[in-house]
Design an enzyme around this catalytic site. Sequence first.
Site, PDB file in Angstrom:
ATOM      1  N   LEU A   1       0.821  -1.209   0.000  1.00 50.71           N
ATOM      2  CA  LEU A   1       0.000   0.000   0.000  1.00 50.71           C
ATOM      3  C   LEU A   1       0.857   1.262   0.000  1.00 50.71           C
ATOM      4  O   LEU A   1       0.506   2.270  -0.627  1.00 50.71           O
ATOM      5  CB  LEU A   1      -0.930  -0.008   1.218  1.00 50.71           C
ATOM      6  CG  LEU A   1      -2.076   1.011   1.207  1.00 50.71           C
ATOM      7  CD1 LEU A   1      -2.956   0.815  -0.017  1.00 50.71           C
ATOM      8  CD2 LEU A   1      -2.889   0.910   2.481  1.00 50.71           C
ATOM      9  N   CYS A   2       2.005   1.209   0.673  1.00 47.46           N
ATOM     10  CA  CYS A   2       2.877   2.389   0.723  1.00 47.46           C
ATOM     11  C   CYS A   2       3.407   2.727  -0.671  1.00 47.46           C
ATOM     12  O   CYS A   2       3.542   3.904  -1.034  1.00 47.46           O
ATOM     13  CB  CYS A   2       4.023   2.168   1.705  1.00 47.46           C
ATOM     14  SG  CYS A   2       5.021   0.709   1.363  1.00 47.46           S
TER      15      CYS A   2
END
Length: 442
Positions: free
Chosen positions: A205-206
């Site tokens: 997700l980062c």
Amino acid sequence: MDWPGRWSHVQKLLERSGPFAHPEFEPSTESLKFIQDTCKILVIGAGGLGCELLKDLALLGFQNIDVIDMDTIDVSNLNRQFLFRAKDVGRSKAEVAAEFVNKRVPGCKVTPHYCKIQDFDESFYRKFHIVVCGLDSIVARRWINGMLISMLQYNDGELDPSSIVPMVDGGTEGFKGNARVILPGMTACVECTLDLYPPQVNFPLCTIAHTPRLPEHCIEYVRILLWPKEEPYGSGVSIDGDDPHHIKWILEKSIARANEYNIKGVNYRLTQGVVKRIIPAVASTNAVIAAACATEVFKIASRTDFGQYSCCLPLNNYMNFNDTAGIYTYTFEASKKEDCVACTNIPQVLSFSENDKLQDVVTYLVESALYQMKSPGITTCIAGKNKTLYMQTVKSIEQRTKENLKKTLKELGLVDGQELYVADPTTPSSLTFKLQLGSNME
């Protein structure tokens, strides 16, 4: 309908012995009669693999074939699913495939079923001698695997061979593929080898949010973060990968995101592929795997009776194929798990603390590599009464039970040794688990 020499290629295998035949194989004219007149084959899936399977099986002499597929023909299917034409777009794959084969192969009767495999019960599946799968869904594989296992019958603890419906399963992923033979109750089933299926690719997700490098990152950013935030088609409306309006909205937002980071390659096809988790199909891989599966069906059918021997030694029992660089195949025997969740009657043990929440149990069943469930519903028996702890698939019951997810197992009245009954779309019948509870001090 027959003409001289029509089945000579098959008769050479069935009416004479050979170096690849089982040592005790007895050549006979009865085998071909069984294949043509008696043997009923069920093909599940009429897509890339299914089209090849139907063609191969019909040309091998099988004349009683049913095919199930819940999908309709899309224009993108036409480059490899050769039983379909442009005029067929929008129609049922099963129905069009059956029409084509019936018209092209005299004497062959393919019966289509435009529905889900879950729409039929045990009585339908008992009609077939062999089930062959050309699926692109692990959930569907697991369901039909569970159905065939549930049909097994035992006499004084001994498996009745007549209740076994063999399953031949094929799968492809780009230039890779596999074929396997499953004899329910005797050899490794789908659940025994669940860890062989490739994990779904998920991007961190980062990376998606802060450092995108690939066009897929941009599409996932829109799918995961922007869609729930902006709700472009109304509150609570989830993404439909087959809705062109949804895909177009995601595409436009993804292009804008890609332009910010100077990333090239975002297009409609890739966007839909990422949203629907589509892996590009290769026609030649489908042809190879379907041929391997059809050959195994033929071997099994040549026995005519479960006690006889095949015209050729069968696959034992899993074959991998890879032609990404050259051509590579490897065959090995997948081992049956002694504590398999599907093909043994041993309750699975779930170890939790009494202060763990029901949500922790649900999350474990979904994320565990051992179970990989989709939307488990959990019931139990407390004080002699059945109690539904949580069920996601029925909205009215979910509304009534979702508060239980926040409760601890102790608060729900569950004790050590309690049996939990779990229903999930991956299996046609509930699975039994035994709860092993400890305290936080243990």
